[in-house]
Design a protein around this motif. Sequence first.
Motif, mmCIF file in Angstrom:
data_model
loop_
_atom_site.group_PDB
_atom_site.id
_atom_site.type_symbol
_atom_site.label_atom_id
_atom_site.label_comp_id
_atom_site.label_asym_id
_atom_site.label_seq_id
_atom_site.Cartn_x
_atom_site.Cartn_y
_atom_site.Cartn_z
ATOM 1 N N VAL A 1 2.357 0.625 -1.859
ATOM 2 C CA VAL A 1 3.712 0.298 -2.428
ATOM 3 C C VAL A 1 3.936 -1.184 -1.655
ATOM 4 C CG1 VAL A 1 6.028 0.993 -1.983
ATOM 5 C CG2 VAL A 1 4.260 2.732 -2.298
ATOM 6 N N GLY A 2 4.415 -1.974 -2.383
ATOM 7 C CA GLY A 2 4.938 -3.081 -2.017
ATOM 8 C C GLY A 2 6.001 -3.891 -2.643
ATOM 9 N N GLU A 3 6.409 -4.833 -2.117
ATOM 10 C CA GLU A 3 7.639 -5.470 -2.736
ATOM 11 C C GLU A 3 7.740 -5.778 -4.019
ATOM 12 O OE1 GLU A 3 10.265 -8.889 -0.977
ATOM 13 O OE2 GLU A 3 9.973 -7.703 0.668
ATOM 14 N N GLU A 4 6.372 -6.554 -4.268
ATOM 15 C CA GLU A 4 6.277 -7.023 -5.625
ATOM 16 C C GLU A 4 6.038 -5.846 -6.835
ATOM 17 O OE1 GLU A 4 2.970 -9.876 -5.710
ATOM 18 O OE2 GLU A 4 4.002 -11.284 -4.250
ATOM 19 N N SER A 5 5.498 -4.752 -6.337
ATOM 20 C CA SER A 5 5.479 -3.664 -7.085
ATOM 21 C C SER A 5 6.502 -2.744 -7.560
ATOM 22 C CB SER A 5 4.162 -2.938 -6.776
ATOM 23 O OG SER A 5 4.257 -2.301 -5.537
ATOM 24 N N SER A 6 7.743 -2.967 -6.759
ATOM 25 C CA SER A 6 8.797 -2.015 -6.719
ATOM 26 C C SER A 6 9.427 -2.050 -8.139
ATOM 27 C CB SER A 6 9.863 -2.239 -5.672
ATOM 28 O OG SER A 6 10.429 -3.601 -5.859
ATOM 29 N N HIS A 7 9.525 -3.157 -9.015
ATOM 30 C CA HIS A 7 10.030 -3.287 -10.428
ATOM 31 C C HIS A 7 9.149 -4.024 -11.314
ATOM 32 C CE1 HIS A 7 13.788 -1.230 -9.304
ATOM 33 N NE2 HIS A 7 13.709 -2.022 -8.149
ATOM 34 N N PRO A 8 7.721 -3.449 -11.476
ATOM 35 C CA PRO A 8 7.005 -4.256 -12.262
ATOM 36 C C PRO A 8 7.258 -4.692 -13.662
ATOM 37 C CG PRO A 8 5.984 -2.145 -12.037
ATOM 38 C CD PRO A 8 7.284 -2.268 -11.251
ATOM 39 N N LEU A 9 7.275 -5.859 -14.028
ATOM 40 C CA LEU A 9 7.599 -6.184 -15.566
ATOM 41 C C LEU A 9 8.974 -5.516 -16.123
ATOM 42 C CD1 LEU A 9 3.989 -5.208 -17.109
ATOM 43 C CD2 LEU A 9 4.870 -7.645 -16.300
ATOM 44 N N GLY A 10 9.814 -5.570 -14.839
ATOM 45 C CA GLY A 10 11.222 -5.294 -15.446
ATOM 46 C C GLY A 10 11.332 -3.661 -15.693
ATOM 47 N N ARG A 11 10.387 -2.987 -15.530
ATOM 48 C CA ARG A 11 10.640 -1.436 -15.726
ATOM 49 C C ARG A 11 11.704 -0.814 -14.409
ATOM 50 N NH1 ARG A 11 5.027 -2.072 -16.369
ATOM 51 N NH2 ARG A 11 4.538 -1.575 -18.424
ATOM 52 N N GLU A 12 12.372 0.188 -14.940
ATOM 53 C CA GLU A 12 13.380 0.758 -14.063
ATOM 54 C C GLU A 12 12.519 1.504 -13.115
ATOM 55 O OE1 GLU A 12 16.181 2.845 -16.289
ATOM 56 O OE2 GLU A 12 17.131 0.992 -17.266
ATOM 57 N N GLY A 13 13.090 1.918 -12.072
ATOM 58 C CA GLY A 13 12.262 2.804 -11.044
ATOM 59 C C GLY A 13 11.636 2.147 -9.908
ATOM 60 N N ARG A 14 10.924 2.940 -9.310
ATOM 61 C CA ARG A 14 10.172 2.403 -7.938
ATOM 62 C C ARG A 14 8.647 2.847 -8.391
ATOM 63 N NH1 ARG A 14 8.958 4.925 -2.828
ATOM 64 N NH2 ARG A 14 8.484 3.210 -1.358
ATOM 65 N N TRP A 15 7.831 1.513 -8.236
ATOM 66 C CA TRP A 15 6.417 1.725 -8.605
ATOM 67 C C TRP A 15 5.458 1.336 -7.624
ATOM 68 C CZ3 TRP A 15 5.319 3.376 -13.721
ATOM 69 C CH2 TRP A 15 6.532 3.487 -14.714
ATOM 70 N N GLY A 16 4.271 1.832 -7.542
ATOM 71 C CA GLY A 16 3.397 1.475 -6.819
ATOM 72 C C GLY A 16 2.114 1.334 -7.415
ATOM 73 N N ASN A 17 0.986 0.587 -6.859
ATOM 74 C CA ASN A 17 -0.210 0.153 -7.388
ATOM 75 C C ASN A 17 -1.206 1.060 -7.100
ATOM 76 O OD1 ASN A 17 1.098 -2.922 -7.309
ATOM 77 N ND2 ASN A 17 0.106 -2.561 -9.064
ATOM 78 N N VAL A 18 -2.131 1.285 -8.019
ATOM 79 C CA VAL A 18 -3.517 1.986 -7.703
ATOM 80 C C VAL A 18 -4.309 1.117 -7.346
ATOM 81 C CG1 VAL A 18 -5.198 3.703 -8.625
ATOM 82 C CG2 VAL A 18 -2.841 3.761 -9.446
ATOM 83 N N VAL A 19 -4.910 1.143 -5.936
ATOM 84 C CA VAL A 19 -5.928 0.470 -5.379
ATOM 85 C C VAL A 19 -7.123 1.133 -4.827
ATOM 86 C CG1 VAL A 19 -4.144 -1.576 -5.222
ATOM 87 C CG2 VAL A 19 -4.644 0.112 -3.328
ATOM 88 N N SER A 20 -8.309 0.451 -4.524
ATOM 89 C CA SER A 20 -9.092 1.175 -3.961
ATOM 90 C C SER A 20 -8.893 1.056 -2.491
ATOM 91 C CB SER A 20 -10.394 0.321 -4.150
ATOM 92 O OG SER A 20 -10.423 -0.981 -3.554
ATOM 93 N N ILE A 21 -9.353 1.924 -1.684
ATOM 94 C CA ILE A 21 -9.129 2.107 -0.208
ATOM 95 C C ILE A 21 -9.538 0.968 0.570
ATOM 96 C CG2 ILE A 21 -9.406 3.594 1.706
ATOM 97 C CD1 ILE A 21 -9.222 5.852 0.087
ATOM 98 N N ALA A 22 -10.743 0.356 0.014
ATOM 99 C CA ALA A 22 -11.336 -0.764 0.600
ATOM 100 C C ALA A 22 -10.355 -1.956 0.721
ATOM 101 C CB ALA A 22 -12.810 -1.089 0.041
ATOM 102 N N ASP A 23 -9.967 -2.325 -0.526
ATOM 103 C CA ASP A 23 -8.973 -3.237 -0.752
ATOM 104 C C ASP A 23 -7.505 -3.122 0.013
ATOM 105 O OD1 ASP A 23 -10.868 -4.361 -2.675
ATOM 106 O OD2 ASP A 23 -9.772 -3.608 -4.461
ATOM 107 N N SER A 24 -7.268 -1.962 0.092
ATOM 108 C CA SER A 24 -6.247 -1.549 0.667
ATOM 109 C C SER A 24 -5.999 -1.969 2.116
ATOM 110 C CB SER A 24 -5.453 -0.269 0.630
ATOM 111 O OG SER A 24 -4.389 0.125 1.180
ATOM 112 N N SER A 25 -7.260 -1.608 2.737
ATOM 113 C CA SER A 25 -7.324 -1.818 4.217
ATOM 114 C C SER A 25 -7.733 -3.115 4.566
ATOM 115 C CB SER A 25 -8.530 -0.900 4.684
ATOM 116 O OG SER A 25 -9.790 -1.268 4.046
ATOM 117 N N GLU A 26 -8.243 -4.010 3.694
ATOM 118 C CA GLU A 26 -8.541 -5.323 3.894
ATOM 119 C C GLU A 26 -7.112 -6.070 4.005
ATOM 120 O OE1 GLU A 26 -11.233 -6.725 1.177
ATOM 121 O OE2 GLU A 26 -12.783 -5.736 1.712
ATOM 122 N N SER A 27 -6.231 -5.773 2.994
ATOM 123 C CA SER A 27 -4.883 -6.463 2.897
ATOM 124 C C SER A 27 -3.977 -5.953 4.088
ATOM 125 C CB SER A 27 -4.128 -6.206 1.841
ATOM 126 O OG SER A 27 -3.949 -4.599 1.592
#
Length: 392
Positions: free
Chosen positions: A366-392
Amino acid sequence: MPLPHSLMRRRKRDSVFLLPLGIHIALVLVVAMASTAFIGILIWFALGRPLLESGTWTTSNSFDLAKIVLSVAGGIGAVVALVVAYRRQHLSEAAERREDAKLFAERFTKAADQLGSDKAPVRLAGMYALEGLAQGASTQRQTIVNVLCAYLRMPYAPPDFSFSENLVDSAKVVSGGALTFGLGSVVGDNVTQATQSECEQERQVRLTAQRIIAAHLGARSGEALWEGVDLDLTGATLLDFNLAYCRVRTANFTGTTFVGATWFRGVEVDGYAWFGGAAFNGMAVFVGARFEGSANFSEAQFRDYVGFGEAKFGDVAFFDDVQFDAGVKFGGATFGEYVKFDQAIVRLDTSSTVERIWPDGYTVEVGEESSHPLGREGRWGNVVSIADSSES
């Protein structure tokens, strides 16, 4: 309607040039006599060339020669009879094939014409007529499936949809204000009760087409199996679609709209399976599915629960830009060498009871940029690999 290519090929096969019967018999006789002479010479040498040894010709020899000549003549007559019988049988079989092809073409054309009727019972009759044709002509089954799939690809708005909004939004209105149902249309600026009735009747026709396809692709149905079938339902609108425990060679559901519950439990796809841009408006079950080739779900939308538990993905699996609105389960799913969830999103402001189980090695970020992707209503998150998530 043009004849299926296989029928055209069969007609060409049956029209292959045949030698005139007299020439055919003469050639066979020449071969038979040459073979007889050759065998006779071999036998004569095997017996020690008796005439050369004695140097005399007796009456007994004449009788023996007569017997040989009569035997050869009888053999030649038998050969001629066989040639004539073979030609007669060949021509008879060719005539039967032409008659069968003609009868199939007539029944196929009639059934296809019935699908264009504005009366639902006539369209239903066409569906069952095509099923009967496929049962009796295994080489034409793919053609029949293609016709049924083409019918399902025709524009259609389910009666469960709101006629005032969704019918227009889903681009089911064609020029002149005509609302399209199957292969027919109802013309008018306003949707009437009669139009709703037409939609409901068309729903039954489409459900019948779906059941015919699924019944002959699944071993559990008890119907005769149609093996090695390709399904092309690109852009179709499918209602409560059930392909559970069926097997197909390839499956194309690109841009398909699934209305109601969708069942792909235990389905087996030997080649590619494409669901790119498909919209699942109800529960979707892929539990235990087997995708031997590439599986592409890029940009698909799952607006209700979707289950991929114990599913097996072959070479590659794409889930790029997929939208998960509700519960999702990948528990026990296995993947091949390549799998992607790039820009896949999941809605987070749903009921707390919604369960989500992601593939091993993946999580939701969950991040700031993914809270309203492409103008969609609601709160959203991105599906990411655990490896990529830990690196960030």
